[in-house]
Scaffold this active site. Structure first.
Site, PDB file in Angstrom:
ATOM      1  N   CYS A 163      -6.984   6.624   2.622  1.00 47.27           N
ATOM      2  CA  CYS A 163      -7.618   6.313   3.909  1.00 47.27           C
ATOM      3  C   CYS A 163      -9.129   6.533   3.847  1.00 47.27           C
ATOM      4  CB  CYS A 163      -6.999   7.180   4.995  1.00 47.27           C
ATOM      5  SG  CYS A 163      -7.827   7.026   6.571  1.00 47.27           S
TER       6      CYS A 163
ATOM      7  N   HIS B 140     -13.648  -3.343  36.234  1.00 46.99           N
ATOM      8  CA  HIS B 140     -14.257  -4.668  36.280  1.00 46.99           C
ATOM      9  C   HIS B 140     -15.748  -4.600  36.010  1.00 46.99           C
ATOM     10  CE1 HIS B 140     -14.416  -8.859  37.360  1.00 46.99           C
ATOM     11  NE2 HIS B 140     -15.448  -8.613  38.136  1.00 46.99           N
TER      12      HIS B 140
ATOM     13  N   CYS C  28      -8.725   2.843   5.144  1.00 47.89           N
ATOM     14  CA  CYS C  28      -9.144   2.694   6.548  1.00 47.89           C
ATOM     15  C   CYS C  28     -10.648   2.836   6.764  1.00 47.89           C
ATOM     16  CB  CYS C  28      -8.461   3.753   7.408  1.00 47.89           C
ATOM     17  SG  CYS C  28      -6.816   4.212   6.901  1.00 47.89           S
TER      18      CYS C  28
ATOM     19  N   GLU D 215      -8.911  -5.039  31.868  1.00 43.53           N
ATOM     20  CA  GLU D 215      -8.364  -5.087  33.224  1.00 43.53           C
ATOM     21  C   GLU D 215      -7.268  -6.153  33.349  1.00 43.53           C
ATOM     22  OE1 GLU D 215     -10.880  -6.587  36.457  1.00 43.53           O
ATOM     23  OE2 GLU D 215     -12.203  -7.489  34.976  1.00 43.53           O
TER      24      GLU D 215
ATOM     25  N   LYS E 272     -13.003   0.355   4.770  1.00 49.56           N
ATOM     26  CA  LYS E 272     -12.627  -0.978   5.288  1.00 49.56           C
ATOM     27  C   LYS E 272     -13.269  -1.237   6.642  1.00 49.56           C
ATOM     28  CE  LYS E 272      -9.650  -1.219   8.076  1.00 49.56           C
ATOM     29  NZ  LYS E 272      -8.230  -1.136   7.864  1.00 49.56           N
TER      30      LYS E 272
ATOM     31  N   TYR F  80      -1.381  -6.584   6.306  1.00 52.86           N
ATOM     32  CA  TYR F  80      -2.592  -5.927   6.833  1.00 52.86           C
ATOM     33  C   TYR F  80      -3.815  -6.165   5.937  1.00 52.86           C
ATOM     34  CZ  TYR F  80      -0.155  -2.533   9.986  1.00 52.86           C
ATOM     35  OH  TYR F  80       0.557  -1.903  10.967  1.00 52.86           O
TER      36      TYR F  80
ATOM     37  N   GLU G 274      -7.182  -8.478   6.632  1.00 52.74           N
ATOM     38  CA  GLU G 274      -8.416  -7.725   6.895  1.00 52.74           C
ATOM     39  C   GLU G 274      -9.507  -8.116   5.896  1.00 52.74           C
ATOM     40  OE1 GLU G 274      -6.700  -3.737   9.125  1.00 52.74           O
ATOM     41  OE2 GLU G 274      -7.260  -3.555   7.027  1.00 52.74           O
TER      42      GLU G 274
HETATM   43  P1  NDP Z   1       1.994  -5.370   3.532  1.00 50.32           P
HETATM   44  O1  NDP Z   1       3.333  -4.872   3.182  1.00 50.32           O
HETATM   45  O2  NDP Z   1       1.502  -5.253   4.923  1.00 50.32           O
HETATM   46  O3  NDP Z   1       1.882  -6.887   3.109  1.00 50.32           O
HETATM   47  C1  NDP Z   1       2.154  -7.308   1.809  1.00 50.32           C
HETATM   48  C2  NDP Z   1       2.054  -8.800   1.782  1.00 50.32           C
HETATM   49  O4  NDP Z   1       2.130  -9.247   0.437  1.00 50.32           O
HETATM   50  C3  NDP Z   1       3.171  -9.482   2.543  1.00 50.32           C
HETATM   51  O5  NDP Z   1       2.630 -10.565   3.262  1.00 50.32           O
HETATM   52  C4  NDP Z   1       4.101  -9.946   1.442  1.00 50.32           C
HETATM   53  O6  NDP Z   1       4.782 -11.144   1.722  1.00 50.32           O
HETATM   54  C5  NDP Z   1       3.134 -10.246   0.315  1.00 50.32           C
HETATM   55  N1  NDP Z   1       3.757 -10.140  -0.988  1.00 50.32           N
HETATM   56  C6  NDP Z   1       4.503  -9.118  -1.463  1.00 50.32           C
HETATM   57  N2  NDP Z   1       4.884  -9.381  -2.723  1.00 50.32           N
HETATM   58  C7  NDP Z   1       4.369 -10.570  -3.050  1.00 50.32           C
HETATM   59  C8  NDP Z   1       4.424 -11.388  -4.208  1.00 50.32           C
HETATM   60  N3  NDP Z   1       5.088 -11.010  -5.302  1.00 50.32           N
HETATM   61  N4  NDP Z   1       3.770 -12.582  -4.193  1.00 50.32           N
HETATM   62  C9  NDP Z   1       3.099 -12.980  -3.091  1.00 50.32           C
HETATM   63  N5  NDP Z   1       3.019 -12.251  -1.969  1.00 50.32           N
HETATM   64  C10 NDP Z   1       3.648 -11.068  -1.949  1.00 50.32           C
HETATM   65  O7  NDP Z   1       1.032  -4.628   2.495  1.00 50.32           O
HETATM   66  P2  NDP Z   1      -0.518  -4.459   2.421  1.00 50.32           P
HETATM   67  O8  NDP Z   1      -0.809  -4.370   0.965  1.00 50.32           O
HETATM   68  O9  NDP Z   1      -1.247  -5.455   3.223  1.00 50.32           O
HETATM   69  O10 NDP Z   1      -0.718  -3.032   3.096  1.00 50.32           O
HETATM   70  C11 NDP Z   1       0.087  -1.925   2.742  1.00 50.32           C
HETATM   71  C12 NDP Z   1       0.287  -1.034   3.928  1.00 50.32           C
HETATM   72  O11 NDP Z   1      -0.895  -0.306   4.185  1.00 50.32           O
HETATM   73  C13 NDP Z   1       0.583  -1.770   5.207  1.00 50.32           C
HETATM   74  O12 NDP Z   1       1.929  -2.080   5.343  1.00 50.32           O
HETATM   75  C14 NDP Z   1       0.111  -0.806   6.252  1.00 50.32           C
HETATM   76  O13 NDP Z   1       1.171   0.059   6.590  1.00 50.32           O
HETATM   77  C15 NDP Z   1      -0.995  -0.044   5.572  1.00 50.32           C
HETATM   78  N6  NDP Z   1      -2.300  -0.518   6.058  1.00 50.32           N
HETATM   79  C16 NDP Z   1      -2.643  -0.287   7.357  1.00 50.32           C
HETATM   80  C17 NDP Z   1      -3.842  -0.743   7.867  1.00 50.32           C
HETATM   81  C18 NDP Z   1      -4.177  -0.520   9.307  1.00 50.32           C
HETATM   82  O14 NDP Z   1      -3.580   0.359   9.929  1.00 50.32           O
HETATM   83  N7  NDP Z   1      -5.086  -1.318   9.900  1.00 50.32           N
HETATM   84  C19 NDP Z   1      -4.800  -1.461   7.031  1.00 50.32           C
HETATM   85  C20 NDP Z   1      -4.331  -1.669   5.686  1.00 50.32           C
HETATM   86  C21 NDP Z   1      -3.144  -1.210   5.232  1.00 50.32           C
HETATM   87  P3  NDP Z   1       6.105 -11.187   2.634  1.00 50.32           P
HETATM   88  O15 NDP Z   1       5.595 -10.964   4.018  1.00 50.32           O
HETATM   89  O16 NDP Z   1       6.629 -12.536   2.404  1.00 50.32           O
HETATM   90  O17 NDP Z   1       6.986 -10.092   2.128  1.00 50.32           O
END
Ligand code: NDP
Length: 452
Positions: free
Chosen positions: A44, A437, A49, A442, A52, A179, A183
């Site tokens: 983080c 407002h 976080c 709101e 980012k 996510y 982002e």
């Molecule tokens: P996520 O699990 O959110 O997303 C992973 C993405 O990668 C999905 O869209 C998934 O597709 C895709 N994917 C997985 N495997 C493959 C593959 N082999 N080929 C192509 N695409 C693939 O993970 P992130 O890495 O984005 O983030 C990890 C975690 O970190 C998040 O789940 C969140 O909990 C946390 N995080 C929180 C943030 C916040 O609070 N703002 C910011 C950043 C991270 P599919 O959907 O089809 O499975």
């Protein structure tokens, strides 16, 4: 020394959850050690976080420069952007936070070990060649980016490297629909990088409300991100420092950088857990019971490494519940329902509770209230942003079971809404609340007629 052990609690991993557990246990008079091999504050603070969000701020300035003109401002010359300034200022700020973490640990009385810790047996840990016994060991080692293997995958980088790039690329391909992918696509695009976002599915942020996800996809495209849905990368070839990124549709995208944001997996390899009764799940995460205890009664785990909810505030709350369980009254609970979350994509998403789709499966009859409007900033500032808000109401109880927003300040607004949802607020409570407002928020208390 406590009983027959060197430590009451030995925490492995000084990220958000580990540090909170160590500090709280130490404040209860326990003898605590915490080991960290990389950086204080974990993902983080160092590669997640915090940096980012700083990058998100940086990427939003061009729109602000543009909007300012309608309010009478003019710039004598065209603003220019210096990546090295942003990157290095960000690193200085993170180093400041690392120092704060160091002081927090030091002041708590816990011993901090700078090195990789491995579990030797259920009651001992080895770090920097020395073995320490501990009544309780806490695994808080977090997660690590996952990049699938395919031809040319070695050319892909993860979010970890994005924070330290030597140069900002002119073109980028971001892979994933979660996510981190959305982002970073927003950050790169905002900083002027020609950005493709490639996702294998048909809906970005698939676990979120469908309508909100569609608004985000449309908003990102409006801002310039080139979105390729239902698309898989088949190979990456390096052609004189430009990457040829080939897709399953036979297209090739030329790019200076390929970012894979395809999930994060538990950081458990080489941790020595084979010396215990713990059997990791297929994805490498550590199974725990309701009290964060593993199959080994003296070993606990929390945060991203248990792969429940990968969010910093959740890990921190888990740590507080665990310390209360181990050294307090054992009354603290963690409720994984109604966890508010925000995705700092552009436009931003804030959400708490059930999506419309999930609510339809959970309740027999729901009412959905929606509102879509132009942010006031744009009346003079121009631009095509929209704000979308949604309340999902269980008709039988009148309780608001889902609250969603896409648009400016969504994270800030939804944090407040989350208290109402957590407290079980009804739609009548929302209606009885006086609005502020003029504000965007709101609108949440003025939606009178259900959309469906
Ligand atoms: P996520 O699990 O959110 O997303 C992973 C993405 O990668 C999905 O869209 C998934 O597709 C895709 N994917 C997985 N495997 C493959 C593959 N082999 N080929 C192509 N695409 C693939 O993970 P992130 O890495 O984005 O983030 C990890 C975690 O970190 C998040 O789940 C969140 O909990 C946390 N995080 C929180 C943030 C916040 O609070 N703002 C910011 C950043 C991270 P599919 O959907 O089809 O499975």
């Amino acid at each position: 020394m406590t009983e027959d052990y060197d430590y009451d609690l030995f925490v492995i991993g000084a990220g958000s959850g580990g540090v909170r557990a160590a500090r709280m246990a130490a404040s209860r008079g326990k003898k605590v050690a915490i080991a960290e091999e990389r950086y204080l504050g974990g993902t983080c603070v160092n590669v997640g976080c915090v940096p980012k969000k700083l990058f998100v701020y940086a990427s939003q300035f061009p729109e602000q420069f543009y909007s300012s003109q309608g309010f009478g401002w003019s710039q004598e010359s065209h603003p220019t952007f210096n990546w090295a300034t942003l990157r290095d200022n960000k690193t200085s700020e993170i180093e400041r936070l690392n120092d704060i973490y160091q002081s927090l640990i030091d002041n708590s009385g816990a011993d901090l070990f700078d090195g990789r810790a491995t579990v030797q047996d259920p009651n001992s840990v080895v770090v920097n060649g020395t073995s320490y016994s501990a009544k309780i060991i806490l695994i808080a080692t977090g997660g690590w980016p996952f990049i699938p293997e395919f031809p040319g995958s070695k050319y892909a980088i993860s979010s970890n490297e994005m924070f330290f790039l030597d140069e900002l690329p002119a073109t980028a391909v971001v892979v994933g629909g979660g996510y981190i992918a959305v982002e970073f696509a927003g950050i790169l695009n905002g900083l002027g990088v020609d950005t493709h976002l490639v996702y294998r599915g048909d809906k970005l942020l698939k676990s979120f409300d469908r309508e909100m996800s569609q608004k985000i996809a449309a908003g990102m495209q409006e801002k310039g991100v080139k979105l390729l849905l239902n698309t898989q990368i088949t190979s990456i070839e390096n052609d004189a420092d430009v990457f040829n990124v080939r897709t399953n549709h036979g297209n090739t995208v030329k790019s200076d950088l390929v970012l894979y944001a395809t999930g994060r997996t538990a950081n458990t390899s080489g941790l020595g857990l084979e010396n215990t009764k713990i059997e990791l799940r297929k994805d490498g995460s550590v199974p725990v019971d309701g009290n964060f205890c593993t199959a080994e009664p003296s070993i606990y785990a929390l945060g991203d490494v248990i792969d429940r909810v990968q969010l910093t505030p959740v890990a921190i709350q888990e740590a507080m519940v665990l310390v209360d369980h181990l050294y307090g009254l054992g009354e603290a609970q963690i409720d994984y329902n109604n966890i508010p979350t925000a995705v700092f994509c552009q436009p931003e998403l804030g959400t708490v509770g059930l999506s419309e789709e999930a609510a339809m499966k959970t309740y027999t009859d729901i009412a959905v209230y929606t509102s879509e409007f132009k942010p006031m900033l744009q009346t003079l500032g121009g631009g095509n942003d929209r704000i979308t808000m949604k309340l999902v109401v269980d008709k039988a109880s009148d309780r608001v079971v889902g609250c969603h927003m896409v648009g400016e300040h969504a994270a800030e607004i939804i944090q407040g809404m989350a208290i109402a949802i957590k407290a079980g607020a009804t739609k009548a409570d929302f209606d009885a609340t006086v609005g502020i407002h003029p504000s965007a928020a709101e609108e949440f208390v003025t939606m009178r007629e259900p959309s469906r």
